[in-house]
Design a protein around this motif. Structure first.
Motif, PDB file in Angstrom:
ATOM      1  N   ARG A 125       0.814  -1.229   0.000  1.00  0.00           N
ATOM      2  CA  ARG A 125       0.000   0.000   0.000  1.00  0.00           C
ATOM      3  C   ARG A 125       0.842   1.270   0.000  1.00  0.00           C
ATOM      4  O   ARG A 125       0.341   2.350  -0.297  1.00  0.00           O
ATOM      5  CB  ARG A 125      -0.886   0.044   1.251  1.00  0.00           C
ATOM      6  CG  ARG A 125      -1.928  -1.037   1.327  1.00  0.00           C
ATOM      7  CD  ARG A 125      -2.687  -0.864   2.642  1.00  0.00           C
ATOM      8  NE  ARG A 125      -3.699  -1.883   2.772  1.00  0.00           N
ATOM      9  CZ  ARG A 125      -3.765  -2.743   3.789  1.00  0.00           C
ATOM     10  NH1 ARG A 125      -2.887  -2.695   4.764  1.00  0.00           N
ATOM     11  NH2 ARG A 125      -4.724  -3.643   3.833  1.00  0.00           N
ATOM     12  N   ASP A 126       2.122   1.145   0.382  1.00  0.00           N
ATOM     13  CA  ASP A 126       2.997   2.323   0.464  1.00  0.00           C
ATOM     14  C   ASP A 126       3.708   2.629  -0.849  1.00  0.00           C
ATOM     15  O   ASP A 126       4.420   3.636  -0.951  1.00  0.00           O
ATOM     16  CB  ASP A 126       4.080   2.105   1.538  1.00  0.00           C
ATOM     17  CG  ASP A 126       3.502   1.712   2.879  1.00  0.00           C
ATOM     18  OD1 ASP A 126       2.437   2.241   3.253  1.00  0.00           O
ATOM     19  OD2 ASP A 126       4.117   0.862   3.567  1.00  0.00           O
ATOM     20  N   CYS A 127       3.529   1.753  -1.855  1.00  0.00           N
ATOM     21  CA  CYS A 127       4.323   1.862  -3.092  1.00  0.00           C
ATOM     22  C   CYS A 127       4.173   3.186  -3.825  1.00  0.00           C
ATOM     23  O   CYS A 127       5.162   3.779  -4.232  1.00  0.00           O
ATOM     24  CB  CYS A 127       4.002   0.718  -4.035  1.00  0.00           C
ATOM     25  SG  CYS A 127       4.893  -0.756  -3.582  1.00  0.00           S
ATOM     26  N   GLU A 128       2.929   3.631  -4.013  1.00  0.00           N
ATOM     27  CA  GLU A 128       2.745   4.859  -4.790  1.00  0.00           C
ATOM     28  C   GLU A 128       3.348   6.062  -4.078  1.00  0.00           C
ATOM     29  O   GLU A 128       3.965   6.918  -4.721  1.00  0.00           O
ATOM     30  CB  GLU A 128       1.260   5.106  -5.093  1.00  0.00           C
ATOM     31  CG  GLU A 128       0.778   4.274  -6.262  1.00  0.00           C
ATOM     32  CD  GLU A 128      -0.611   4.686  -6.732  1.00  0.00           C
ATOM     33  OE1 GLU A 128      -0.843   5.902  -6.937  1.00  0.00           O
ATOM     34  OE2 GLU A 128      -1.448   3.783  -6.909  1.00  0.00           O
ATOM     35  N   ALA A 129       3.187   6.120  -2.770  1.00  0.00           N
ATOM     36  CA  ALA A 129       3.797   7.219  -2.012  1.00  0.00           C
ATOM     37  C   ALA A 129       5.316   7.142  -2.139  1.00  0.00           C
ATOM     38  O   ALA A 129       5.983   8.159  -2.342  1.00  0.00           O
ATOM     39  CB  ALA A 129       3.369   7.149  -0.544  1.00  0.00           C
ATOM     40  N   MET A 130       5.862   5.928  -2.043  1.00  0.00           N
ATOM     41  CA  MET A 130       7.309   5.751  -2.149  1.00  0.00           C
ATOM     42  C   MET A 130       7.805   6.221  -3.517  1.00  0.00           C
ATOM     43  O   MET A 130       8.814   6.901  -3.624  1.00  0.00           O
ATOM     44  CB  MET A 130       7.672   4.279  -1.940  1.00  0.00           C
ATOM     45  CG  MET A 130       9.172   4.027  -1.934  1.00  0.00           C
ATOM     46  SD  MET A 130       9.583   2.292  -2.288  1.00  0.00           S
ATOM     47  CE  MET A 130       9.377   2.273  -4.083  1.00  0.00           C
ATOM     48  N   MET A 131       7.048   5.864  -4.577  1.00  0.00           N
ATOM     49  CA  MET A 131       7.479   6.224  -5.932  1.00  0.00           C
ATOM     50  C   MET A 131       7.346   7.719  -6.206  1.00  0.00           C
ATOM     51  O   MET A 131       8.009   8.249  -7.088  1.00  0.00           O
ATOM     52  CB  MET A 131       6.709   5.399  -6.956  1.00  0.00           C
ATOM     53  CG  MET A 131       7.145   3.937  -6.942  1.00  0.00           C
ATOM     54  SD  MET A 131       6.165   2.945  -8.093  1.00  0.00           S
ATOM     55  CE  MET A 131       6.772   1.287  -7.703  1.00  0.00           C
ATOM     56  N   SER A 132       6.509   8.395  -5.443  1.00  0.00           N
ATOM     57  CA  SER A 132       6.336   9.834  -5.654  1.00  0.00           C
ATOM     58  C   SER A 132       7.376  10.655  -4.886  1.00  0.00           C
ATOM     59  O   SER A 132       7.517  11.849  -5.109  1.00  0.00           O
ATOM     60  CB  SER A 132       4.927  10.260  -5.225  1.00  0.00           C
ATOM     61  OG  SER A 132       4.808  10.243  -3.811  1.00  0.00           O
ATOM     62  N   ALA A 133       8.114   9.999  -3.996  1.00  0.00           N
ATOM     63  CA  ALA A 133       9.069  10.702  -3.129  1.00  0.00           C
ATOM     64  C   ALA A 133      10.444  10.846  -3.776  1.00  0.00           C
ATOM     65  O   ALA A 133      10.806  10.074  -4.664  1.00  0.00           O
ATOM     66  CB  ALA A 133       9.209   9.947  -1.806  1.00  0.00           C
ATOM     67  N   GLY A 134      11.199  11.829  -3.293  1.00  0.00           N
ATOM     68  CA  GLY A 134      12.568  12.036  -3.787  1.00  0.00           C
ATOM     69  C   GLY A 134      13.480  10.876  -3.465  1.00  0.00           C
ATOM     70  O   GLY A 134      14.355  10.515  -4.249  1.00  0.00           O
ATOM     71  N   ARG A 135      13.316  10.294  -2.273  1.00  0.00           N
ATOM     72  CA  ARG A 135      14.148   9.166  -1.852  1.00  0.00           C
ATOM     73  C   ARG A 135      13.243   8.009  -1.481  1.00  0.00           C
ATOM     74  O   ARG A 135      12.271   8.185  -0.736  1.00  0.00           O
ATOM     75  CB  ARG A 135      15.010   9.554  -0.632  1.00  0.00           C
ATOM     76  CG  ARG A 135      15.857  10.808  -0.809  1.00  0.00           C
ATOM     77  CD  ARG A 135      16.930  10.702  -1.880  1.00  0.00           C
ATOM     78  NE  ARG A 135      17.973   9.740  -1.584  1.00  0.00           N
ATOM     79  CZ  ARG A 135      19.155  10.055  -1.029  1.00  0.00           C
ATOM     80  NH1 ARG A 135      19.416  11.296  -0.682  1.00  0.00           N
ATOM     81  NH2 ARG A 135      20.065   9.114  -0.841  1.00  0.00           N
ATOM     82  N   ALA A 136      13.570   6.819  -2.003  1.00  0.00           N
ATOM     83  CA  ALA A 136      12.706   5.657  -1.845  1.00  0.00           C
ATOM     84  C   ALA A 136      13.441   4.489  -1.207  1.00  0.00           C
ATOM     85  O   ALA A 136      14.458   4.029  -1.725  1.00  0.00           O
ATOM     86  CB  ALA A 136      12.165   5.245  -3.216  1.00  0.00           C
ATOM     87  N   LEU A 137      12.919   4.016  -0.072  1.00  0.00           N
ATOM     88  CA  LEU A 137      13.460   2.845   0.609  1.00  0.00           C
ATOM     89  C   LEU A 137      12.315   1.846   0.758  1.00  0.00           C
ATOM     90  O   LEU A 137      11.158   2.238   0.842  1.00  0.00           O
ATOM     91  CB  LEU A 137      14.002   3.221   1.994  1.00  0.00           C
ATOM     92  CG  LEU A 137      15.036   4.356   2.037  1.00  0.00           C
ATOM     93  CD1 LEU A 137      15.389   4.697   3.484  1.00  0.00           C
ATOM     94  CD2 LEU A 137      16.283   3.996   1.255  1.00  0.00           C
ATOM     95  N   ALA A 138      12.644   0.556   0.807  1.00  0.00           N
ATOM     96  CA  ALA A 138      11.571  -0.437   0.921  1.00  0.00           C
ATOM     97  C   ALA A 138      12.011  -1.629   1.754  1.00  0.00           C
ATOM     98  O   ALA A 138      13.185  -1.994   1.758  1.00  0.00           O
ATOM     99  CB  ALA A 138      11.144  -0.924  -0.467  1.00  0.00           C
ATOM    100  N   LEU A 139      11.050  -2.206   2.463  1.00  0.00           N
ATOM    101  CA  LEU A 139      11.274  -3.486   3.134  1.00  0.00           C
ATOM    102  C   LEU A 139      10.793  -4.581   2.179  1.00  0.00           C
ATOM    103  O   LEU A 139       9.932  -4.342   1.339  1.00  0.00           O
ATOM    104  CB  LEU A 139      10.494  -3.578   4.450  1.00  0.00           C
ATOM    105  CG  LEU A 139      10.682  -2.480   5.497  1.00  0.00           C
ATOM    106  CD1 LEU A 139      10.134  -2.953   6.846  1.00  0.00           C
ATOM    107  CD2 LEU A 139      12.117  -2.037   5.622  1.00  0.00           C
TER     108      LEU A 139
END
Length: 174
Positions: A125-139
């Motif tokens: 559910r966090d993917c779109e927010a992550m992709m819209s951000a300047g810096r993207a980290l993921a678990l």
């Protein structure tokens, strides 16, 4: 020393692809059903002390999450999902889009842009927010799309992945 103050003056840093991005000032991450651990809370205190405005996406009832932050002195804004009907076949995508919009509003309210946000995707559910951000980290728990798009990926929360991701975000500000 002099070198250190020079580094501090440098407001922009180069990331992959040769893009120049501002030092992030907003930190957002998703939560699954587990409450935050002591180590995660400790990492969030580091983030708070580093000067981040912190936002949390949650699908859970908001009050226990807010209470945990308040109890530990972490000034985080909880961005709750507006629950759609469960029968809605595209619900996760709707929630993902809502999280990206909520992040944009959160940044704007703080005089920041999405480029100044670092997002840790914890669930899909966090993917779109992550992709819209300047810096993207993921678990890993955020799924393959998030892992591919993120500049760094970490283990699941159970294996301290969120702790390491938050520490990586703090390192972007030092």
């Amino acid at each position: 020393g002099a070198a250190m103050s020079k580094a501090k003056e440098r407001a922009f840093e180069v990331v992959r692809g040769g893009r120049f991005l501002p030092t992030p000032s907003v930190l957002a991450f998703g939560m699954d059903e587990d409450p935050l651990s002591d180590r995660e809370l400790s990492a969030l205190r580091w983030a708070r002390d580093a000067g981040y405005a912190i936002a949390v996406f949650t699908h859970e009832p908001v009050e226990p999450v807010r209470a945990q932050f308040a109890e530990h002195g972490i000034p985080a804004t909880v961005l709750a999902d507006d629950e759609g009907p469960a029968s809605e076949p595209d619900a996760p995508f709707t929630v993902a889009a809502a999280r990206a919009e909520a992040l944009a509003r959160f940044c704007a309210q703080r005089g920041a842009t999405l480029e100044q946000a670092v997002v840790v995707a914890v669930t899909p559910r966090d993917c779109e927010a992550m992709m819209s951000a300047g810096r993207a980290l993921a678990l890993h728990g955020a799924g393959i799309d998030a892992s591919v798009a993120a500049e760094q990926t970490f283990f699941d929360r159970a294996m301290s992945g969120l702790v390491h991701a938050l520490n990586a975000a703090v390192a972007m500000r030092v």
